[in-house]
Design a protein around this motif. Structure first.
Motif, PDB file in Angstrom:
ATOM      1  N   HIS A  18      -6.813  76.697  10.424  1.00 36.48           N
ATOM      2  CA  HIS A  18      -7.540  75.903  11.410  1.00 36.48           C
ATOM      3  C   HIS A  18      -8.401  76.839  12.246  1.00 36.48           C
ATOM      4  CE1 HIS A  18      -5.641  72.082  10.780  1.00 36.48           C
ATOM      5  NE2 HIS A  18      -6.082  71.606  11.924  1.00 36.48           N
TER       6      HIS A  18
ATOM      7  N   ARG B 152     -12.464  73.697  14.902  1.00 35.90           N
ATOM      8  CA  ARG B 152     -11.819  72.525  14.292  1.00 35.90           C
ATOM      9  C   ARG B 152     -10.731  71.975  15.213  1.00 35.90           C
ATOM     10  NH1 ARG B 152      -8.600  72.618   8.569  1.00 35.90           N
ATOM     11  NH2 ARG B 152      -7.883  70.461   8.592  1.00 35.90           N
ATOM     12  N   THR B 153      -9.950  72.839  15.802  1.00 29.63           N
ATOM     13  CA  THR B 153      -8.913  72.406  16.743  1.00 29.63           C
ATOM     14  C   THR B 153      -9.542  71.692  17.930  1.00 29.63           C
ATOM     15  OG1 THR B 153      -7.490  74.233  16.080  1.00 29.63           O
ATOM     16  CG2 THR B 153      -7.007  73.193  18.193  1.00 29.63           C
ATOM     17  N   LEU B 154     -10.635  72.233  18.450  1.00 31.11           N
ATOM     18  CA  LEU B 154     -11.318  71.622  19.586  1.00 31.11           C
ATOM     19  C   LEU B 154     -11.858  70.236  19.220  1.00 31.11           C
ATOM     20  CD1 LEU B 154     -12.379  71.939  22.487  1.00 31.11           C
ATOM     21  CD2 LEU B 154     -14.433  72.975  21.491  1.00 31.11           C
TER      22      LEU B 154
ATOM     23  N   GLU C  68     -10.722  68.235  16.906  1.00 29.19           N
ATOM     24  CA  GLU C  68      -9.588  67.316  16.746  1.00 29.19           C
ATOM     25  C   GLU C  68      -9.060  66.861  18.101  1.00 29.19           C
ATOM     26  OE1 GLU C  68      -6.963  69.546  14.232  1.00 29.19           O
ATOM     27  OE2 GLU C  68      -8.029  68.923  12.408  1.00 29.19           O
ATOM     28  N   GLN C  69      -9.033  67.756  19.078  1.00 27.94           N
ATOM     29  CA  GLN C  69      -8.612  67.372  20.430  1.00 27.94           C
ATOM     30  C   GLN C  69      -9.620  66.413  21.053  1.00 27.94           C
ATOM     31  OE1 GLN C  69      -8.218  71.220  22.261  1.00 27.94           O
ATOM     32  NE2 GLN C  69      -6.094  71.476  21.568  1.00 27.94           N
ATOM     33  N   ALA C  70     -10.901  66.657  20.816  1.00 30.08           N
ATOM     34  CA  ALA C  70     -11.945  65.765  21.336  1.00 30.08           C
ATOM     35  C   ALA C  70     -11.839  64.385  20.698  1.00 30.08           C
ATOM     36  CB  ALA C  70     -13.329  66.366  21.075  1.00 30.08           C
ATOM     37  N   GLU C  71     -11.481  64.321  19.408  1.00 30.21           N
ATOM     38  CA  GLU C  71     -11.277  63.027  18.747  1.00 30.21           C
ATOM     39  C   GLU C  71     -10.196  62.216  19.454  1.00 30.21           C
ATOM     40  OE1 GLU C  71     -11.586  62.605  14.152  1.00 30.21           O
ATOM     41  OE2 GLU C  71     -10.719  64.568  14.586  1.00 30.21           O
ATOM     42  N   LYS C  72      -9.097  62.881  19.769  1.00 27.71           N
ATOM     43  CA  LYS C  72      -7.990  62.189  20.447  1.00 27.71           C
ATOM     44  C   LYS C  72      -8.418  61.706  21.829  1.00 27.71           C
ATOM     45  CE  LYS C  72      -4.499  64.839  17.991  1.00 27.71           C
ATOM     46  NZ  LYS C  72      -3.540  65.935  18.061  1.00 27.71           N
ATOM     47  N   SER C  73      -9.137  62.537  22.549  1.00 29.80           N
ATOM     48  CA  SER C  73      -9.603  62.146  23.882  1.00 29.80           C
ATOM     49  C   SER C  73     -10.575  60.973  23.799  1.00 29.80           C
ATOM     50  CB  SER C  73     -10.292  63.324  24.577  1.00 29.80           C
ATOM     51  OG  SER C  73      -9.378  64.348  24.832  1.00 29.80           O
TER      52      SER C  73
ATOM     53  N   ARG D  32      -8.769  57.751  23.210  1.00 30.27           N
ATOM     54  CA  ARG D  32      -8.118  57.247  24.431  1.00 30.27           C
ATOM     55  C   ARG D  32      -9.144  56.608  25.366  1.00 30.27           C
ATOM     56  NH1 ARG D  32      -5.225  62.112  24.016  1.00 30.27           N
ATOM     57  NH2 ARG D  32      -6.435  63.051  25.683  1.00 30.27           N
TER      58      ARG D  32
END
Length: 70
Positions: free
Chosen positions: A43, A47-49, A51-56, A59
């Motif tokens: 990762h 890519r990690t960032l 994926e975190q933005a997708e979750k935010s 929400r």
């Protein structure tokens, strides 16, 4: 307020789709990078960032949908 929340929720759907597409592309780049260096795919920090933005974004979209129903 509910009209604007509904409009914003629809706008956030564009953000959600863009982030999902970016995550797929970054996963492919991570795999290619791993193959080039003969190591298991990892990762990247980007890519990690994403994926975190997708979750935010998901929400925020859900919150706006709830507000548009109120």
């Amino acid at each position: 307020m509910s009209f604007h929340a509904g409009e914003f929720a629809r706008e956030m759907e564009y953000v959600n789709r863009a982030l999902a597409e970016a995550a797929v592309l970054l996963a492919g780049l991570d795999q290619a990078d791993g193959a080039r260096e003969l190591r298991p795919p990892g990762h990247s920090p980007l890519r990690t960032l994403v994926e975190q933005a997708e979750k935010s974004a998901a929400r925020v979209t859900e919150f706006l949908r709830e507000q548009s129903r109120a």
